[in-house]
Write an enzyme that holds these catalytic residues in place. Structure first.
Site, PDB file in Angstrom:
ATOM      1  N   ARG A 218       0.832  -1.207  -0.066  1.00 43.40           N
ATOM      2  CA  ARG A 218      -0.115  -0.001   0.014  1.00 43.40           C
ATOM      3  C   ARG A 218       0.675   1.311  -0.082  1.00 43.40           C
ATOM      4  O   ARG A 218       0.669   2.097  -0.867  1.00 43.40           O
ATOM      5  CB  ARG A 218      -0.808   0.128   1.231  1.00 43.40           C
ATOM      6  CG  ARG A 218      -1.901  -1.198   1.286  1.00 43.40           C
ATOM      7  CD  ARG A 218      -2.241  -1.696   2.666  1.00 43.40           C
ATOM      8  NE  ARG A 218      -2.654  -0.442   3.350  1.00 43.40           N
ATOM      9  CZ  ARG A 218      -4.052  -0.053   3.638  1.00 43.40           C
ATOM     10  NH1 ARG A 218      -5.045  -1.158   3.328  1.00 43.40           N
ATOM     11  NH2 ARG A 218      -4.277   0.634   4.209  1.00 43.40           N
ATOM     12  N   THR A 219       1.901   1.337   1.088  1.00 40.50           N
ATOM     13  CA  THR A 219       2.570   2.463   0.865  1.00 40.50           C
ATOM     14  C   THR A 219       3.504   2.692  -0.244  1.00 40.50           C
ATOM     15  O   THR A 219       3.642   3.781  -0.738  1.00 40.50           O
ATOM     16  CB  THR A 219       3.317   2.565   2.356  1.00 40.50           C
ATOM     17  OG1 THR A 219       2.534   2.418   3.370  1.00 40.50           O
ATOM     18  CG2 THR A 219       4.231   3.800   2.409  1.00 40.50           C
TER      19      THR A 219
ATOM     20  N   LYS B  15      21.171  -8.713   2.917  1.00 40.36           N
ATOM     21  CA  LYS B  15      21.186  -8.608   1.296  1.00 40.36           C
ATOM     22  C   LYS B  15      22.601  -8.615   0.724  1.00 40.36           C
ATOM     23  O   LYS B  15      22.754  -8.234  -0.386  1.00 40.36           O
ATOM     24  CB  LYS B  15      20.460  -7.843   0.925  1.00 40.36           C
ATOM     25  CG  LYS B  15      20.595  -6.234   1.041  1.00 40.36           C
ATOM     26  CD  LYS B  15      19.561  -5.263   0.467  1.00 40.36           C
ATOM     27  CE  LYS B  15      19.833  -4.050   0.835  1.00 40.36           C
ATOM     28  NZ  LYS B  15      20.765  -3.396   0.450  1.00 40.36           N
TER      29      LYS B  15
ATOM     30  N   ARG C  17      11.846   2.535   3.439  1.00 41.37           N
ATOM     31  CA  ARG C  17      11.035   1.762   4.113  1.00 41.37           C
ATOM     32  C   ARG C  17      11.709   0.701   4.861  1.00 41.37           C
ATOM     33  O   ARG C  17      12.420  -0.080   4.153  1.00 41.37           O
ATOM     34  CB  ARG C  17       9.600   1.369   3.573  1.00 41.37           C
ATOM     35  CG  ARG C  17       8.928  -0.116   4.414  1.00 41.37           C
ATOM     36  CD  ARG C  17       8.255   0.133   5.605  1.00 41.37           C
ATOM     37  NE  ARG C  17       7.155   0.910   5.370  1.00 41.37           N
ATOM     38  CZ  ARG C  17       5.760   0.430   5.116  1.00 41.37           C
ATOM     39  NH1 ARG C  17       5.625  -0.651   5.379  1.00 41.37           N
ATOM     40  NH2 ARG C  17       4.666   1.216   4.932  1.00 41.37           N
TER      41      ARG C  17
ATOM     42  N   HIS D 260       6.217   6.869  11.121  1.00 43.06           N
ATOM     43  CA  HIS D 260       5.607   6.719   9.677  1.00 43.06           C
ATOM     44  C   HIS D 260       4.917   8.140   9.499  1.00 43.06           C
ATOM     45  O   HIS D 260       3.696   8.206   9.464  1.00 43.06           O
ATOM     46  CB  HIS D 260       4.519   5.588   9.761  1.00 43.06           C
ATOM     47  CG  HIS D 260       4.287   4.876   8.515  1.00 43.06           C
ATOM     48  ND1 HIS D 260       4.452   5.706   7.069  1.00 43.06           N
ATOM     49  CD2 HIS D 260       3.325   4.289   8.089  1.00 43.06           C
ATOM     50  CE1 HIS D 260       4.009   5.250   6.159  1.00 43.06           C
ATOM     51  NE2 HIS D 260       3.150   4.144   6.710  1.00 43.06           N
TER      52      HIS D 260
END
Lengths: 312, 439
Positions: A56-57, A84, A106, A134
């Site tokens: 959504r964001t 990663k 995020r 947020h």
């Protein structure tokens, strides 16, 4: 705008906050046009660095940047920077070398956007970090409230639910108090930080034990998502009991003043913190929130990237 | 060949001595201490006017990372850091690879320390095999080894099983050895990232409640009291822990305790930077805790300052806060932090501060004759400190292989000028000597 980044609501003063909301009104007007696009950020690159799952964001930021004609680069990975295979600093230097104009970040880790900002000269926009902040969620919520009531100062907003694990709650509390609203927190003690003094010292935030005691004079009832898994670590006994004590249902909706509205940042747990009839009632502004998210994020991107170049 | 340390302020807590005096060394030993000693032919004279002459510092809690984690530190670099910090004896923790749970590993570490020759290395043995908390390490063999291990700890891993902890205390009593348990209730610190309180509420980091330390200390104090065994509490970090230890000492429990320079200096407001250099276990606490720890050091409730010197390579620390490992460098800044925070403002007499770095830690366990006295016939383990040196800490300029000092950029008062290990300069005019046997 004076702020050069939006990592936390802390980065804004009351004037900046009002400017973001005013600018969002203009952006809202753009979004209402048949051609929902302006050339404002043409030739600028927005990097969406998403180190935690989000649909959504990310979509909201994506649409916001595209409506301003920015080029959008999506960089998604799950977990920590090192997991990663690249250090945090190297990730930042890579983005820097690509010449991006802003990074929307995020992360599941509180503080990651602030850490990233140590290595990058471009504005950082926090799209949610751990339990920390947020800010665009809070800004879109304030925009929604201001659109509805015409003002923010003097409103009483009751935030109910899982406060301790919520980055939304932290941004919401700080943004609302900055705007002159009064905030009430309702939650089982297990879902509240043990020391709330940083918020309550200012005098505009109080804790209310019983949700029913908070309903009569609330202008906004703001519900937070409660994850079912929490009951396995004894934050509360069962979703059944949670719903009974803290859930918003038709009876509680009726106990709110007639002008009061219900909000939720999504995604909702229907039947836990909110019943379907409340979620779908005209007094729930939940889809307005989603819609306003685009305008508010357009405003933030515009003000952070181009805002320093133009007279706001 | 004799050496004369001329005209320094000689501070010797074992004798309660704090006055200007000369100290003459001959080979490995101190031969004469007194005011205005006559120069003798062949004396090499080191002018110590305006400087402090102290017993070599003793660290009860060090991580030299060798064997196994040499990308963070090894015995040579850690020894150099120790010499630069004024230490003549350090106690490396058992969380190496392999774990120091056998005499072979303890002897390797001790001998490697001797080969480097910059500081005496007194290994800590593991309480349990592999730090796994299940079977006791062979304490008897460790004790009888050349490394003479009389201090046992599973370092950052608490012995959670109360029965194992009780048995460890019972078993160690035969050697009058000390058991040091990491005080952390693992249930209360699930996912914990920083001190629980006002700051964790704002920063959105899972809280590490002070009770998590205190319940474990309370348990261990009860066990030690019942057995008459010797317990050491590492890195005390909360005001509540101080109260528990104070009460236990009043009741005659055989407990000793240490505090780190970082817990004496930093409070949890530094976490607002989210800079993992400030991430440590136990976490930095509130200003009230800092003040309680300082008071406890001053009144003797806490016996010793210990560094918990914990090097980590930069790439490990340079991660998101919740992924970064815990730990901070300490050896080269420890004395200066305590002098700057406590001695200079007049909150702790110099003699007591020196005791917390020397005689008191040396009294906790056998540190091989370190910690004073500064007296004829004693081994010449000494540090000469410039009390007026004002220096700004630069993490990259320290001797450790890693750079993770939380004091980077801070200006501190006092710095070792010379360190002498059995009469040999390991630090001279601020320069660390070469290792005796290079790596």
């Amino acid at each position: 705008m004076k702020a050069t980044r939006l990592i936390s609501i802390d980065d804004l003063d009351a004037e900046d906050l009002a400017l973001v909301l005013d600018t969002a009104e203009v952006m809202d007007e753009i979004s209402a046009r048949r051609i929902k696009k302006v050339p404002t950020l043409r030739g600028r690159t927005v990097c969406n660095l998403f180190l935690e799952d989000s649909t959504r964001t990310r979509l909201s930021f994506d649409i916001a940047a595209k409506r301003l004609s920015a080029d959008v680069m999506n960089f998604s990975a799950k977990g920590s920077s090192v997991s990663k295979g690249e250090s945090f600093k190297d990730t930042a230097l890579t983005l820097d070398a690509m010449g991006v104009d802003t990074v929307v970040v995020r992360s599941g880790s509180s503080g990651a956007p602030l850490q990233l900002s140590q290595y990058l000269d471009v504005p950082i926009l926090n799209a949610g970090d751990g339990w920390h902040q947020h800010p665009t969620q809070a800004l879109l919520d304030l925009y929604t409230m201001r659109s509805h009531f015409g003002h923010l100062a003097g409103l009483t907003v009751t935030i109910c639910g899982d406060i301790i694990h919520s980055r939304v709650a932290r941004s919401e509390i700080e943004a609302l108090t900055l705007a002159g609203a009064t905030v009430r927190l309702v939650a089982p003690d297990t879902l509240l930080p043990t020391d709330l003094s940083a918020w309550t010292d200012g005098g505009n935030v109080e804790v209310i034990t019983d949700l029913d005691d908070a309903l009569g004079d609330s202008d906004v009832l703001y519900l937070l998502r409660v994850q079912r898994e929490r009951m396995h670590r004894a934050f509360f006994p069962s979703t059944r009991e949670y719903h009974r004590l803290y859930g918003m249902d038709a009876r509680r909706l009726a106990a709110l003043p007639d002008h009061a509205i219900v909000m939720h940042p999504g995604p909702m747990n229907r039947g836990v913190e909110i019943t379907p009839d409340v979620a779908d009632s005209p007094r729930a502004l939940i889809t307005d929130q989603v819609n306003n998210g685009i305008a508010v994020r357009m405003a933030c991107l515009y003000l952070l990237i181009a805002g320093s170049e133009v007279d706001a | 060949m004799t050496l004369m340390l001329k005209g320094g302020r000689v501070v010797d807590p074992t004798r309660g001595h704090d006055d200007v005096a000369d100290v003459r060394l001959d080979g490995e030993r101190i031969v004469e201490v007194g005011p205005d000693l006559a120069d003798q032919a062949g004396d090499e004279v080191v002018d110590c006017a305006g400087l402090w002459v102290l017993p070599g510092l003793v660290d009860l809690h060090t991580h030299l990372r060798e064997p196994g984690f040499e990308d963070a530190e090894d015995i040579a670099t850690g020894s150099a850091a120790a010499a630069a910090g004024g230490y003549t004896a350090v106690a490396p923790m058992a969380n190496t690879l392999p774990v120091c749970d056998t005499a072979a590993v303890a002897e390797l570490v001790e001998r490697r320390g001797r080969d480097v020759g910059l500081v005496d290395v007194r290994p800590v043995g593991a309480i349990t095999v592999g730090l796994a908390g299940q079977r006791l390490a062979e304490m008897g063999e460790l004790y009888d080894s050349h490394a003479r291990v009389d201090f046992f700890s599973d370092d950052g891993i608490p012995v959670t099983d109360t029965l194992i902890m009780r048995r460890a205390l019972q078993y160690a009593a035969r050697f009058d050895a000390v058991v040091a348990n990491h005080s952390q209730d693992m249930d209360l610190t699930e996912d914990a990232q920083m001190n629980e309180g006002r700051m964790s509420a704002v920063l959105g980091l899972p809280g590490w409640p002070h009770e998590a330390e205190e319940v474990m200390i309370a348990r261990d104090l009860l066990l030690a009291a019942g057995l008459g065994a010797r317990l050491h509490v590492p890195h005390v970090s909360t005001a509540g822990s101080v109260e528990l230890i104070r009460l236990a000492k009043q009741r005659g429990v055989r407990v000793t305790a240490e505090v780190t320079p970082h817990h004496l200096h930093l409070d949890d407001t530094v976490v607002a930077t989210y800079d993992p250099v400030y991430k440590v276990n136990p976490p930095v606490r509130t200003r009230d805790d800092v003040l309680a720890l300082r008071a406890a050091l001053a009144d003797g409730t806490i016996d010793a300052v210990a560094t918990d010197h914990a090097p980590h390579p930069h790439e490990q620390k340079d991660q998101e806060w919740d992924h970064a490992p815990c730990g901070m460098l300490g050896l080269e800044t420890a004395l200066a932090v305590v002098v700057t925070d406590l001695v200079e403002p007049g909150d702790l007499p110099l003699l007591d501060a020196v005791a917390a770095f020397t005689t008191r830690p040396a009294g906790v366990r056998d540190m091989g004759g370190h910690g004073g006295p500064i007296a004829p016939d004693a081994p010449a383990n000494l540090v000469v400190v410039d009390p007026d040196a004002r220096w700004t800490v630069d993490g990259r300029a320290l001797h450790s292989r890693a750079h993770n000092t939380p004091f980077h950029g801070e200006t501190l008062t006092s710095r070792p000028v010379h360190t002498l290990l059995r009469g040999r300069f390991t630090l001279r005019d601020g320069v660390v000597a070469d290792p005796k046997v290079p790596a």
